[in-house]
Design a protein around this motif. Sequence first.
Motif: not given
Lengths: 108, 113
Positions: B67-75
């Motif tokens: 998932s990619r809900s923000t520019t910073e995080d990619f779990p």
Amino acid sequence: GIQVEQSPPDLILQEGANSTLRCNFSDSVNNLQWFHQNPWGQLINLFYIPSGTKQNGRLSATTVATERYSLLYISSSQTTDSGVYFCAVQNSGYALNFGKGTSLLVTP
Amino acid sequence: NAGVTQTPKFRILKIGQSMTLQCAQDMNHNYMYWYRQDPGMGLKLIYYSVGAGITDKGEVPNGYNVSRSTTEDFPLRLELAAPSQTSVYFCASRRGQGAGEQYFGPGTRLTVT
């Protein structure tokens, strides 16, 4: 997808020797990078070089895009140069495609 | 800048367990990637994202979700872990298409037993 072949697969050098690693690729590229994976597993960026020649200390790289190959030169090798060297390329897609690497061991 | 960070560094899972590998970057890069590296091999692309809310499959996506809900995080989520998922996982980022170098995190070494 684009194919990346690296040679030689393995290389053993004595400290102080020079070496040339080769990367052949099967299609035109808009991105080519060389990485060093050290014995602790970290991937270290060496060069971003889709074309031309660059130098950084004892390391230099040349990419001849029209002939679809790149070369990485290591001069006066040191034991800290040991590890795996990866070439990775990108053409029309969004991500780098990696070769299988050249495993380098530099002995004292 | 911390660059690309990943947690945890190491993890052991039992077959059938689930877990999330965390990845963050502080370079304001639009593109983010997950790769896996099996012993003696190069890296293979699992999933990538070209911006918040946009993800797509790579070469080896089966058994994973992102998932990619923000520019910073990619779990990266592993559901129902299998021994074939034993590998080293690398997260990477790049500013954008045709925009220079891709930078890698330090990796997560995962063992599934």
